[in-house]
Design a protein around this motif. Structure first.
Motif, PDB file in Angstrom:
ATOM      1  N   VAL A 203       0.857  -1.184   0.000  1.00  0.00           N
ATOM      2  CA  VAL A 203       0.000   0.000   0.000  1.00  0.00           C
ATOM      3  C   VAL A 203       0.892   1.231   0.000  1.00  0.00           C
ATOM      4  O   VAL A 203       2.066   1.160   0.390  1.00  0.00           O
ATOM      5  CB  VAL A 203      -0.934   0.018   1.231  1.00  0.00           C
ATOM      6  CG1 VAL A 203      -1.895  -1.154   1.198  1.00  0.00           C
ATOM      7  CG2 VAL A 203      -0.133   0.013   2.522  1.00  0.00           C
ATOM      8  N   PRO A 204       0.375   2.387  -0.430  1.00  0.00           N
ATOM      9  CA  PRO A 204       1.187   3.607  -0.410  1.00  0.00           C
ATOM     10  C   PRO A 204       1.651   3.956   1.006  1.00  0.00           C
ATOM     11  O   PRO A 204       0.911   3.776   1.979  1.00  0.00           O
ATOM     12  CB  PRO A 204       0.237   4.675  -0.965  1.00  0.00           C
ATOM     13  CG  PRO A 204      -0.780   3.912  -1.748  1.00  0.00           C
ATOM     14  CD  PRO A 204      -0.939   2.601  -1.044  1.00  0.00           C
ATOM     15  N   THR A 238       9.140  -3.148   7.605  1.00  0.00           N
ATOM     16  CA  THR A 238       9.953  -2.155   8.303  1.00  0.00           C
ATOM     17  C   THR A 238      10.624  -1.171   7.348  1.00  0.00           C
ATOM     18  O   THR A 238      11.268  -0.224   7.804  1.00  0.00           O
ATOM     19  CB  THR A 238      11.037  -2.850   9.133  1.00  0.00           C
ATOM     20  OG1 THR A 238      11.840  -3.680   8.273  1.00  0.00           O
ATOM     21  CG2 THR A 238      10.396  -3.732  10.203  1.00  0.00           C
ATOM     22  N   ARG A 239      10.474  -1.385   6.025  1.00  0.00           N
ATOM     23  CA  ARG A 239      11.136  -0.516   5.054  1.00  0.00           C
ATOM     24  C   ARG A 239      10.147  -0.030   4.003  1.00  0.00           C
ATOM     25  O   ARG A 239       9.202  -0.727   3.651  1.00  0.00           O
ATOM     26  CB  ARG A 239      12.292  -1.252   4.363  1.00  0.00           C
ATOM     27  CG  ARG A 239      13.404  -1.676   5.321  1.00  0.00           C
ATOM     28  CD  ARG A 239      14.540  -2.339   4.587  1.00  0.00           C
ATOM     29  NE  ARG A 239      15.615  -2.736   5.498  1.00  0.00           N
ATOM     30  CZ  ARG A 239      16.753  -3.308   5.109  1.00  0.00           C
ATOM     31  NH1 ARG A 239      16.949  -3.555   3.814  1.00  0.00           N
ATOM     32  NH2 ARG A 239      17.677  -3.629   5.995  1.00  0.00           N
ATOM     33  N   ILE A 240      10.407   1.160   3.497  1.00  0.00           N
ATOM     34  CA  ILE A 240       9.633   1.746   2.404  1.00  0.00           C
ATOM     35  C   ILE A 240      10.399   1.546   1.109  1.00  0.00           C
ATOM     36  O   ILE A 240      11.593   1.835   1.042  1.00  0.00           O
ATOM     37  CB  ILE A 240       9.379   3.256   2.634  1.00  0.00           C
ATOM     38  CG1 ILE A 240       8.723   3.481   3.998  1.00  0.00           C
ATOM     39  CG2 ILE A 240       8.533   3.823   1.514  1.00  0.00           C
ATOM     40  CD1 ILE A 240       7.372   2.852   4.151  1.00  0.00           C
ATOM     41  N   ARG A 245       7.592   3.885  -3.359  1.00  0.00           N
ATOM     42  CA  ARG A 245       7.143   4.571  -2.152  1.00  0.00           C
ATOM     43  C   ARG A 245       5.972   3.842  -1.506  1.00  0.00           C
ATOM     44  O   ARG A 245       4.992   4.439  -1.078  1.00  0.00           O
ATOM     45  CB  ARG A 245       6.754   6.027  -2.449  1.00  0.00           C
ATOM     46  CG  ARG A 245       7.863   6.852  -3.046  1.00  0.00           C
ATOM     47  CD  ARG A 245       9.034   6.942  -2.099  1.00  0.00           C
ATOM     48  NE  ARG A 245      10.167   7.665  -2.719  1.00  0.00           N
ATOM     49  CZ  ARG A 245      11.363   7.797  -2.157  1.00  0.00           C
ATOM     50  NH1 ARG A 245      11.595   7.232  -0.983  1.00  0.00           N
ATOM     51  NH2 ARG A 245      12.327   8.449  -2.763  1.00  0.00           N
ATOM     52  N   SER A 246       6.092   2.523  -1.423  1.00  0.00           N
ATOM     53  CA  SER A 246       5.043   1.693  -0.827  1.00  0.00           C
ATOM     54  C   SER A 246       5.641   0.856   0.286  1.00  0.00           C
ATOM     55  O   SER A 246       6.869   0.688   0.379  1.00  0.00           O
ATOM     56  CB  SER A 246       4.399   0.793  -1.885  1.00  0.00           C
ATOM     57  OG  SER A 246       5.370  -0.065  -2.458  1.00  0.00           O
ATOM     58  N   VAL A 247       4.773   0.332   1.122  1.00  0.00           N
ATOM     59  CA  VAL A 247       5.187  -0.505   2.239  1.00  0.00           C
ATOM     60  C   VAL A 247       4.482  -1.846   2.122  1.00  0.00           C
ATOM     61  O   VAL A 247       3.323  -1.919   1.697  1.00  0.00           O
ATOM     62  CB  VAL A 247       4.861   0.175   3.588  1.00  0.00           C
ATOM     63  CG1 VAL A 247       3.367   0.426   3.737  1.00  0.00           C
ATOM     64  CG2 VAL A 247       5.376  -0.654   4.762  1.00  0.00           C
ATOM     65  N   SER A 248       5.191  -2.900   2.469  1.00  0.00           N
ATOM     66  CA  SER A 248       4.605  -4.242   2.386  1.00  0.00           C
ATOM     67  C   SER A 248       3.806  -4.540   3.656  1.00  0.00           C
ATOM     68  O   SER A 248       4.190  -4.157   4.762  1.00  0.00           O
ATOM     69  CB  SER A 248       5.696  -5.301   2.202  1.00  0.00           C
ATOM     70  OG  SER A 248       6.587  -5.286   3.306  1.00  0.00           O
ATOM     71  N   VAL A 249       2.687  -5.220   3.459  1.00  0.00           N
ATOM     72  CA  VAL A 249       1.789  -5.576   4.553  1.00  0.00           C
ATOM     73  C   VAL A 249       1.484  -7.062   4.444  1.00  0.00           C
ATOM     74  O   VAL A 249       1.310  -7.589   3.337  1.00  0.00           O
ATOM     75  CB  VAL A 249       0.483  -4.754   4.501  1.00  0.00           C
ATOM     76  CG1 VAL A 249      -0.425  -5.126   5.670  1.00  0.00           C
ATOM     77  CG2 VAL A 249       0.790  -3.264   4.511  1.00  0.00           C
TER      78      VAL A 249
END
Length: 371
Positions: A203-204, A238-240, A245-249
């Protein structure tokens, strides 16, 4: 006093007066009927419900636990104890490789151990009678320990010939047969734990402040177009990503029927900012300029219509959030809005709770009138 006779009325005149009287009577009756008839409408009730701000993403399913069992020795397959798609328990023997040579080495080592045990006992007895020396006992014990280590090595090698399930799961398709020669690294069988699934998506980073473990979500897949699967977020990366410019979920979905499979593409809807809110069908809104109104039914005033302003919040398909202007339990017109005006009194044909189509409601009302 003289009496003046009334002028005679001809037959034609009497007919004209009669028609006029009938017309006046009909007009009066029509006005009376119009005054007494009330528009029939269908109403809905404003109610509170779970609400959230949805955020959609694409994700991929992974098994809760997954492993590919491989050979670590060069040997032929002696035994296969599973079928395609079979569920197995932790520790269950799946594949046994031919271990006849190792079994022979183990028997020889066990026989040597028995001999070394006797030697230790004899040396100890001699020392106890003061006819032996302590060094002989220690040498015998060292030779016994050496055999024990040899047996441990053989048993470890035998364990490499037996592939067991490391956890409860479902095996994949069997692609080998008894007698096949395998070498170290040869993939023999896959094992997946499918009672829960991991769902990975991105997600962004701009919504990072709205993410937290435990956040609810729903997911759909083209493989089961009529079903919705629900789960919750378990961890956030823990990283972008510096490019997207997204983050893993990562989320966890219950899969008791084992219908979901690793690798499936899922459309994820995150339910951000969950809350209890007042909602009505979006179709009851009457826009006027930049403001929104509803046709509220005042049941305490003989079902009088009030054109009532409301403040709306978020929208979703078919529904809208009401922030101000209505209270839980208020009734508003959902069908027949174009036939009523502010101040009219209406008859409520039915209260639409969303369980029936409008055509069914109208048919039921007609059948009731006919009866």
């Amino acid at each position: 006093m003289p009496v003046f006779p009334l002028p005679a009325v001809s037959a034609f005149g009497r007919r004209t007066l009669g028609l006029a009287a009938l017309s006046l009577l009909a007009l009066t009756s029509a006005h009376a009927q119009e005054a007494t008839e009330r528009t029939q409408v269908i109403a809905v009730q404003a109610s509170t419900a779970e609400w959230s701000d949805p955020l959609e993403a694409l994700g991929t399913l992974r098994a809760d636990e997954s492993v590919t069992l491989s050979a670590t020795v060069t040997e032929t397959v002696a035994e296969l104890n599973f079928d395609d798609g079979q569920r197995v328990a932790e520790g269950e023997l799946l594949i046994r490789l031919d271990d006849s040579a190792e079994q022979a080495e183990l028997r020889a080592a066990q026989a040597l151990r028995r001999e070394r045990e006797h030697a230790v006992r004899r040396a100890q007895q001699l020392q106890d009678r003061n006819v032996g020396i302590r060094a002989d006992v220690e040498d015998a014990q060292a030779q016994l320990a050496q055999v024990d280590a040899q047996i441990d090595g053989i048993q470890s090698l035998l364990a490499d010939h037996r592939l067991r399930a490391p956890f409860d799961g479902t095996v994949g398709q069997r692609n080998l047969s008894v007698g096949a020669l395998v070498t170290p690294g040869t993939e023999l069988v896959t094992l997946d734990k499918l009672d829960h699934m991991k769902l990975d998506f991105t997600v962004p980073a701009t919504v990072l402040d709205m993410l937290a473990p435990g956040l609810s979500l729903s997911a759909t897949t083209p493989s089961y177009p009529t079903r919705t699967f629900r789960g919750e977020v378990t961890s956030i990366g823990t990283r972008i990503d510096p490019v997207s410019r997204s983050v893993s979920v990562r989320a966890r979905l219950p899969n008791p029927e084992r219908t979901l499979r690793p690798g499936m593409l899922m459309v994820v809807t995150l339910e951000r900012n969950p809350r209890q809110t007042l909602m009505v069908p979006e179709s009851v809104l009457v826009p006027s300029g930049e403001r929104q109104y509803v046709m509220r039914i005042d049941r305490d005033a003989d079902n009088r219509i009030q054109r009532h302003p409301v403040e709306i919040g978020k929208r979703r398909v078919g529904s809208v959030e009401i922030l101000d202007g209505l209270a839980p339990g208020d009734w508003v017109v959902s069908h027949g809005m174009n036939k009523v005006r502010d101040g009219d009194h209406v008859d409520i044909l039915a209260l639409d709770d969303g369980s029936r189509e409008i055509s069914e409601i109208l048919k039921a009302a007609r059948d009731g009138e006919d009866g």
